[in-house]
Write an enzyme that holds these catalytic residues in place. Structure first.
Site, PDB file in Angstrom:
ATOM      1  CD  GLU B  59      -1.847  -2.356   1.434  1.00  0.00           C
ATOM      2  OE1 GLU B  59      -0.606  -2.616   1.795  1.00  0.00           O
ATOM      3  OE2 GLU B  59      -2.641  -3.181   1.606  1.00  0.00           O
ATOM      4  CG  HIS B 128     -11.385  -6.788   6.083  1.00  0.00           C
ATOM      5  ND1 HIS B 128     -10.113  -6.908   6.674  1.00  0.00           N
ATOM      6  CD2 HIS B 128     -11.388  -7.538   5.272  1.00  0.00           C
ATOM      7  CE1 HIS B 128      -9.321  -7.522   6.033  1.00  0.00           C
ATOM      8  NE2 HIS B 128     -10.176  -7.762   4.858  1.00  0.00           N
TER       9      HIS B 128
END
Lengths: 334, 322
Positions: B59, B128
């Protein structure tokens, strides 16, 4: 240390290039020696300054292979990369003084230098921070079907950051035209490299990402030049990235003008060893021996460089500060 | 007008932006996957194989790559398929992309769209489920938008790509199947402008993203009890359309702020402070915040049910002010 050849082979480097690299190194050295003097006592330079003295051959040898439209991304120790890539000295000095005429308009200081027209899109004070930016620029060059390349300069400390490895992987995976130049000056701020890395052979990290990695004498500008020449040619031809680990040494402390021998972080013997391997003196010796440069000629170079520095200092001191009303300008591009 | 879903609007915007401008490219995890980013990128790789780049899970590195490409003249759209993963990218977003224009005196800019997807519920738990708009709104140099309708999803995505700055475009998977009017051609919705979704005179409810839908449901329920709610869709959190909000508060004198992020230091806190700073004399009652409790998201659906506010939560909040 590195595999340093006893007599560096400069035979296939054009004399004009050797002269030009000598001038660049003298400009870097004399500029920073002046800055070091200016930093002593009640200095008008307030921003933190990380001097490149001793490492000049790396920026010089690499940038001598680059075109104006190639990109160089730099670090907190950025003066050398900026000047070697063609950044304006006056604008640099003015930036150190926080002036509106500085290369970053007084918003960056010593650690944040840019000169977009010279292929210097900026330097970052976050260790390893510009490495993925260089990879991204290289991705853009590929997508734009240009033959320009990007160079990421970084220190040995950057090899402790995850983003370094992410960047090597992505660059190799996509075969991007980027050259990773590690300036291993043996210290990550105060910590010796051996106390940071389980394996201090930084160039070997390249192998894990299927790209060429070499370790060279970073104080031998000819070796840096020739190694970078090959890496740049490969990258330009679309054959992907390379990692060059340049063994070098910063003469001064991590930040500021002092040698920091009193801080117990290194010995005088170690410093003396590296002072004796001065990159500039090594090249001068060669140029004088071969009759490419004479003693009076050398003196004239130093005098001319010192005049340029004098002028940059006058420019910096006489330049206006940014206006207080401009504090919030350029948070966003309008 | 033609009606399509929110996710179709995003897909169409992406396709048209890629078609219109060769500088635009899409990069991030899952952009060639049929399911990873909720079908929002379906068909794009086939059409633009060189400009749709699926990436390894790196990322921070990939965010830096996108920012670097923006510095070199391209217009990347970088997707993070869950906002939770963006913490890894914070250095490149906050230290690099956000600062670059200012730090070099306005010489360089980073025209980068950072598309972060909120993907919560379904017992996905703490890593999440996060909605991090407040985090990004805090950082100078980043713009933050949160479209709640298919029309705005398409128009704000186009505006983000056209902007010369890093723009964090946040959508919510709970919106993906909502339908609405969407023009076929490409258009942009200005960043920095909110919109009144429902006019009313009793209480202002200022909401973001999915919570705008819940606010509209609450308003529909409250009108049956004779309570007339004005619903404002903030759309853009930075810059914020203060004038639209202030005008509504001057009219109603009552404000509920509804956001799908955490309460402390959240969007509701910022909006409340802004209103109190300049409109205090118009307020008839204290401001009420509807937000997530200051706790990580739970897995258990029993706990999820009480964790996420809904229309009933908003109804109760409004009633507190009457």
């Amino acid at each position: 240390m590195s595999k340093k050849p006893s007599t560096p082979d400069k035979a296939d480097i054009p004399v004009a290039t050797l002269r030009s690299m000598h001038l660049t190194m003298v400009r870097l050295r004399r500029f920073e020696e002046r800055v070091a003097e200016l930093l002593c006592g009640e200095s008008e330079i307030k921003c933190p300054v990380h001097l490149y003295i001793g490492q000049e051959a790396v920026a010089t040898g690499v940038c001598a292979n680059l075109r104006q439209d190639d990109y160089v991304f730099s670090t907190h120790r950025s003066h050398g990369h900026y000047l070697a890539k063609g950044g304006d000295m006056k604008a640099l000095m003015a930036e150190l003084y926080g002036k509106a005429t500085g290369c970053s308009r007084g918003r960056g200081g010593s650690m944040h230098l840019a000169s977009p027209e010279m292929g210097l899109p900026g330097s970052s004070a976050i260790v390893a921070g510009t490495i993925p930016l260089a990879v991204g620029a290289a991705l853009a060059f590929t997508m734009q079907e240009k033959d320009t390349v990007a160079v990421a300069f970084f220190g040995d400390g950057a090899a402790n950051e995850g983003v370094f490895y992410e960047s090597l992987n992505f660059a190799s995976l996509k075969k991007l035209p980027v050259i990773f130049v590690c300036e291993n000056n043996l210290f990550s701020t105060h910590m010796p490299v051996a106390e940071c890395l389980a394996d201090t052979n930084i160039y070997k990290k390249a192998e894990a990402f299927c790209m060429p990695g070499v370790r060279i004498d970073g104080n031998d500008v000819s070796e840096v030049f020739k190694t970078a020449r090959q890496a740049v040619a490969e990258a330009r031809a679309g054959r992907g990235p390379a990692l060059i680990e340049c063994m070098t040494y910063r003469w001064r402390g991590h930040v500021g003008p002092n040698y920091d021998l009193d801080k117990g972080l290194r010995t005088k013997a170690e410093l003396d060893h590296w002072l004796a391997h001065c990159p500039i003196r090594q090249l001068e010796q060669f140029l004088l021996e071969r009759g490419i440069m004479t003693e009076p000629g050398k003196r004239r170079i130093y005098e001319s460089v010192d005049r340029e520095i004098d002028e940059s200092l006058v420019f910096a001191k006489e330049s206006p500060c940014p206006d207080e009303s401009e504090l919030l300008d350029n948070v966003f591009k309008v | 007008m033609r009606q399509i879903t929110y996710v179709q609007a995003i897909n169409e915007a992406l396709r048209q932006l890629l078609e219109r401008d060769r500088r635009v490219f899409l990069i991030g995890q899952g952009v060639t996957s049929p399911w990873y980013v909720g079908a929002s990128t379906v068909g794009l790789f086939e059409r633009f194989p060189k400009r749709v780049i699926d990436t390894p899970v790196s990322e921070n590195g990939v965010t830096g790559v996108a920012a670097g490409a923006a510095l070199a003249g391209l217009r990347p759209i970088l997707v993070h398929p869950r906002m939770d993963f963006m913490y890894y990218a914070m250095d490149q977003l906050a230290n690099h992309a956000a600062n670059w224009h200012y730090m070099f005196g306005g010489q360089m800019n980073v025209p980068l769209t950072i598309w972060g997807i909120i993907n919560r519920g379904g017992e996905q738990a703490a890593q999440h489920s996060q909605a991090l708009q407040a985090v990004f709104t805090h950082i100078p140099g980043l713009k933050v938008v949160m479209p709640s309708t298919p029309y705005d999803a398409k128009g704000l995505l186009a505006a983000s790509v056209e902007d010369g700055n890093p723009v964090v475009f946040i959508d919510d998977r709970w919106l993906y199947n909502e339908t609405g009017d969407v023009p076929e051609e490409l258009y942009s919705v200005p960043i920095g402008k909110g919109v009144v979704r429902r006019e009313g005179k009793d209480v202002t409810v200022a909401a973001t993203s999915f919570m705008v839908l819940k606010a509209m449901e609450a308003a529909a329920a409250l009108v049956k009890e004779g309570i007339d709610v004005e619903v404002i869709d903030l759309r853009s959190l930075k810059p914020l359309d203060g004038e639209l909000l202030f005008a509504s508060v001057r009219k109603t004198g009552r404000l509920v702020v509804v956001d799908g992020g955490w309460k402390t230091g959240g969007i509701g806190a910022e909006i409340s402070a802004r209103v109190v700073e300049t409109e205090f004399k118009y307020l008839k009652k204290p401001i009420v915040r509807v937000a997530l409790p200051d706790a990580p998201a739970p897995a258990s659906s029993v706990l999820e049910k009480v964790y996420y506010p809904d229309a009933n939560t908003i109804v109760s909040a409004v009633k507190q002010l009457l």
